[in-house]
Design a protein around this motif. Structure first.
Motif, PDB file in Angstrom:
ATOM      1  N   TRP A   1      -2.636  11.018   0.076  1.00 35.53           N
ATOM      2  CA  TRP A   1      -2.476  10.619   1.621  1.00 35.53           C
ATOM      3  C   TRP A   1      -3.735   9.709   2.281  1.00 35.53           C
ATOM      4  O   TRP A   1      -3.175   9.028   2.899  1.00 35.53           O
ATOM      5  CB  TRP A   1      -2.149  12.071   2.196  1.00 35.53           C
TER       6      TRP A   1
ATOM      7  N   PHE B   1      -0.647  19.782  -3.145  1.00 34.11           N
ATOM      8  CA  PHE B   1      -0.964  19.600  -2.265  1.00 34.11           C
ATOM      9  C   PHE B   1      -2.517  19.170  -2.899  1.00 34.11           C
ATOM     10  O   PHE B   1      -2.825  18.568  -1.355  1.00 34.11           O
ATOM     11  CB  PHE B   1      -2.020  21.358  -1.739  1.00 34.11           C
ATOM     12  N   ALA B   2      -3.312  19.008  -3.706  1.00 33.50           N
ATOM     13  CA  ALA B   2      -5.251  18.458  -3.975  1.00 33.50           C
ATOM     14  C   ALA B   2      -3.872  16.953  -3.774  1.00 33.50           C
ATOM     15  O   ALA B   2      -5.482  16.458  -3.141  1.00 33.50           O
ATOM     16  CB  ALA B   2      -5.458  19.130  -5.050  1.00 33.50           C
TER      17      ALA B   2
ATOM     18  N   PHE C   1      -5.721  21.838   2.798  1.00 36.92           N
ATOM     19  CA  PHE C   1      -4.858  21.394   1.184  1.00 36.92           C
ATOM     20  C   PHE C   1      -6.017  22.132   0.266  1.00 36.92           C
ATOM     21  O   PHE C   1      -4.369  22.859  -0.150  1.00 36.92           O
ATOM     22  CB  PHE C   1      -4.696  19.884   0.753  1.00 36.92           C
TER      23      PHE C   1
ATOM     24  N   LEU D   1      -4.518  26.117   0.063  1.00 37.64           N
ATOM     25  CA  LEU D   1      -3.265  26.278   0.098  1.00 37.64           C
ATOM     26  C   LEU D   1      -3.492  26.132  -1.662  1.00 37.64           C
ATOM     27  O   LEU D   1      -2.478  26.853  -2.479  1.00 37.64           O
ATOM     28  CB  LEU D   1      -2.171  25.444   0.599  1.00 37.64           C
ATOM     29  N   SER D   2      -3.927  25.221  -2.230  1.00 34.82           N
ATOM     30  CA  SER D   2      -4.014  24.789  -3.787  1.00 34.82           C
ATOM     31  C   SER D   2      -4.565  26.256  -4.180  1.00 34.82           C
ATOM     32  O   SER D   2      -4.173  26.734  -5.110  1.00 34.82           O
ATOM     33  CB  SER D   2      -4.036  23.595  -3.954  1.00 34.82           C
TER      34      SER D   2
ATOM     35  N   LEU E   1      -1.444  15.346  -3.140  1.00 28.57           N
ATOM     36  CA  LEU E   1      -0.523  15.351  -2.002  1.00 28.57           C
ATOM     37  C   LEU E   1      -2.111  14.311  -0.597  1.00 28.57           C
ATOM     38  O   LEU E   1      -1.559  13.791  -0.220  1.00 28.57           O
ATOM     39  CB  LEU E   1       0.145  16.312  -0.564  1.00 28.57           C
ATOM     40  N   ILE E   2      -2.958  15.377  -0.632  1.00 30.70           N
ATOM     41  CA  ILE E   2      -4.018  15.346   0.733  1.00 30.70           C
ATOM     42  C   ILE E   2      -4.593  14.329  -0.054  1.00 30.70           C
ATOM     43  O   ILE E   2      -4.957  12.772   0.876  1.00 30.70           O
ATOM     44  CB  ILE E   2      -4.801  16.041   0.459  1.00 30.70           C
TER      45      ILE E   2
ATOM     46  N   PHE F   1      -8.913  18.820   7.336  1.00 30.64           N
ATOM     47  CA  PHE F   1      -7.396  18.102   6.292  1.00 30.64           C
ATOM     48  C   PHE F   1      -7.748  18.809   5.022  1.00 30.64           C
ATOM     49  O   PHE F   1      -6.330  19.386   3.840  1.00 30.64           O
ATOM     50  CB  PHE F   1      -6.961  17.189   6.566  1.00 30.64           C
ATOM     51  N   ILE F   2      -8.395  18.201   4.049  1.00 28.29           N
ATOM     52  CA  ILE F   2      -8.661  17.730   2.939  1.00 28.29           C
ATOM     53  C   ILE F   2      -9.187  19.779   2.760  1.00 28.29           C
ATOM     54  O   ILE F   2      -8.291  20.290   1.545  1.00 28.29           O
ATOM     55  CB  ILE F   2     -10.247  17.240   2.644  1.00 28.29           C
TER      56      ILE F   2
END
Length: 115
Positions: free
Chosen positions: A66, A59-60, A42, A45-46, A62-63, A38-39
């Motif tokens: 979360w 994205f950084a 994300f 994506l960043s 949010l993960i 997951f990390i």
């Protein structure tokens, strides 16, 4: 080093913390710790979107939130800090610090790019 890059470094430290937890107690994770994937996704994506969009560090952020805030609210973090396994405690601390750093620098990166 840009703030976006710093947020990616924070995510990498978060992954390192998960690896420490995995090494310390492999039975906690069935096969492979899903948090690493997951990390990494994300973070990718960043990194990929950072060249085009000022909001890419979201994205950084949010993960990170979360895992840290959501994990704390769900009661998953505190047992790790109370564990008898020192590797679990250290890994959780490293992961938490890295992810909080990633969240903070990600917010700063978006704010700086907005101006």
């Amino acid at each position: 080093m840009t703030k976006t890059t710093l947020s990616l470094v924070g995510l990498a430290v978060g992954i390192l913390g998960l690896v420490v937890q995995w090494i310390a107690d492999p039975s906690r994770f069935p096969g492979f710790p899903p948090g690493i994937a997951f990390i990494a996704v994300f973070g990718a994506l960043s990194a990929i979107l950072a060249r085009r969009f000022r909001w890419a560090p979201i994205f950084a952020v949010l993960i990170s939130l979360w895992i840290v805030v959501g994990g704390t609210a769900a009661g998953q973090m505190l047992p790790n800090y109370r564990s008898d396994n020192l590797g679990t405690v250290i890994g959780t601390a490293v992961m938490t610090l890295g992810l909080l750093f990633a969240a903070a620098t990600g917010v700063l990166a978006m704010a700086a790019r907005r101006r």
